[in-house]
Motif scaffolding. Structure first.
Motif, PDB file in Angstrom:
ATOM      1  N   ASN A   1       8.818   7.663   7.143  1.00  0.00           N
ATOM      2  CA  ASN A   1       7.838   8.184   6.207  1.00  0.00           C
ATOM      3  C   ASN A   1       6.721   7.161   5.972  1.00  0.00           C
TER       4      ASN A   1
ATOM      5  N   ASN B   1       4.186   7.731   3.471  1.00  0.00           N
ATOM      6  CA  ASN B   1       3.462   8.082   2.247  1.00  0.00           C
ATOM      7  C   ASN B   1       3.093   6.868   1.392  1.00  0.00           C
TER       8      ASN B   1
ATOM      9  N   ALA C   1       3.643  16.302  -0.593  1.00  0.00           N
ATOM     10  CA  ALA C   1       3.297  14.887  -0.803  1.00  0.00           C
ATOM     11  C   ALA C   1       1.935  14.571  -0.207  1.00  0.00           C
ATOM     12  N   ALA C   2       1.648  15.100   0.996  1.00  0.00           N
ATOM     13  CA  ALA C   2       0.355  14.852   1.638  1.00  0.00           C
ATOM     14  C   ALA C   2      -0.779  15.503   0.844  1.00  0.00           C
TER      15      ALA C   2
END
Length: 417
Positions: A19, A21, A58-59
């Motif tokens: 990930n 993020n 989340a994006a």
């Protein structure tokens, strides 16, 4: 007037199933601060905001939070966003009208009205300050090309002509708009494309085959005061023109983008352009910090690899590692397991282990013999050999899925002949 050019964020992308993020959050916080300190008035994002047509929650949160913070915390007056080949046209357009109230202008997909691609931006007192030709990623389907009557080469040539005609029309609109004013107003062209002669990494080569979508001539040199490009991840000027630039991606998105063995030695950048009248007086590359330490260890000596890993462990920080081992292959070798055990419980994470000699031996043992006919070999074996070669580092589960998908498509095509 100061303009910041960036592109190819690919929000939501993973790196070998890791990930990203946290890194994107750090980048956007850094970008926000840079816009404040540099006094940026216009932000240009030249495509590929997201990595997929269906970005994760989340994006999306990263995207909208950034635009909100930009509006509340900075004096940046305008944001221009164009879609890239990874972006969903409909998704970006969904919030277009709402974001317009924040002076965020989105051109996603080829518009019906070409004038929608040419934006006149004004200063704080309402005077014209900048013209932006916000051309999105253009697909073959955007043009009326009758490919049924054309060869592959003829179709490609017609696509390139259509591409140039599109920019010619945009140029005509922009110049007519510029002629309305007595003061000198710069014109910036945006584009998400591959310009022939530009440098790309190995991963990008997968989508650029034979220069089929390589653009050679847009005929905008006399009009363009700056060209803000997206699509390629390596920051660079184009055709030796300092005012034609790819900003590149803000993060390292593939192993092939890491040269010299360390991400920290291959810094990414955004471009800051300072205009005086039509002249781009300063074009500065502002380096983006490496928010993730990624290393590539290469050796033919297994003990050397172990020592290198031990040195990384001693640094006591989060490090992702690719390992390329080129030593002599030994039957029953468990080097990969030994290295994984070495980093267990540490901050060092091995993403891939590539045994070059084993890969060569595996390919040789399954190589096609020239005297054998394709009919004799069969589609399944051909697909299997191709996938073993091209996806050698992928999981068995993924390779099996790829093989099954190829076979299903092959059967469907064969049955529909």
């Amino acid at each position: 007037m100061k303009v910041l050019h960036t592109s190819d964020w690919h929000l939501g992308i993973e790196f070998n199933e890791q990930n990203r993020n946290t890194e994107f959050e750090q980048f956007l916080a850094w970008l926000l601060e840079k816009i404040k300190t540099e006094g940026i008035e216009v932000l240009l994002i030249a495509g590929d905001i997201f990595d997929t047509y269906h970005p994760s929650v989340a994006a999306q949160t990263l995207y909208y939070n950034f635009l909100g913070d930009l509006n509340k915390q900075t004096t940046c007056r305008h944001v221009v966003i164009t879609s890239g080949n990874h972006d969903s046209i409909s998704y970006l357009n969904a919030a277009k009208n709402i974001l317009c109230d924040l002076n965020v202008y989105i051109v996603s997909g080829k518009p019906v009205n070409m004038e929608d691609e040419v934006l006149l931006l004004k200063d704080e007192v309402g005077q014209p300050q900048l013209i932006v030709c916000a051309v999105p990623y253009l697909r073959r389907g955007d043009f009326n090309i009758n490919n049924k009557k054309l060869s592959v080469e003829e179709e490609n040539e017609e696509f390139l002509r259509s591409y140039s005609r599109h920019y010619a029309e945009v140029k005509q609109i922009a110049e007519a708009k510029r002629a309305e004013f007595t003061k000198e107003i710069p014109v910036i062209y945006m584009g998400h494309m591959y310009v022939c002669g530009s440098c790309f990494c190995d991963k990008e080569h997968e989508s650029i085959i034979g220069n089929l979508e390589g653009i050679t001539n847009l005929d905008i040199e006399d009009s363009a005061d700056y060209v803000a490009l997206g699509h390629l991840h390596m920051p660079q000027s184009v055709l030796h023109k300092e005012n034609w630039r790819y900003s590149g991606s803000p993060l390292h998105l593939s192993k092939s983008e890491i040269k010299g063995g360390s991400s920290e030695h291959n810094l990414k950048s955004v471009v800051v352009i300072d205009f005086e009248g039509r002249q781009a007086k300063h074009i500065d590359l502002v380096e983006i910090p490496a928010f993730r330490d990624i290393r590539i260890l290469q050796s033919s000596d297994s003990e050397d690899l172990k020592q290198s890993l031990h040195n990384l462990i001693e640094e006591k920080r989060q490090i992702w590692v690719f390992i390329d081992y080129s030593g002599k292959y030994q039957v029953g070798s468990n080097l990969s397991s030994e290295l994984q055990e070495l980093v267990r419980g540490t901050k060092v994470k091995i993403l891939t282990f590539k045994d070059e000699e084993w890969s060569k031996l595996a390919l040789q043992s399954y190589s096609l013999q020239s005297e054998r006919q394709v009919e004799e070999i069969g589609a399944a074996e051909i697909f299997q050999q191709f996938i073993d070669k091209e996806a050698a580092n992928e999981s068995d589960e993924l390779k099996n899925w790829m093989e099954q998908t190829c076979l299903e498509l092959f059967e469907e095509i064969k049955n529909n002949r």
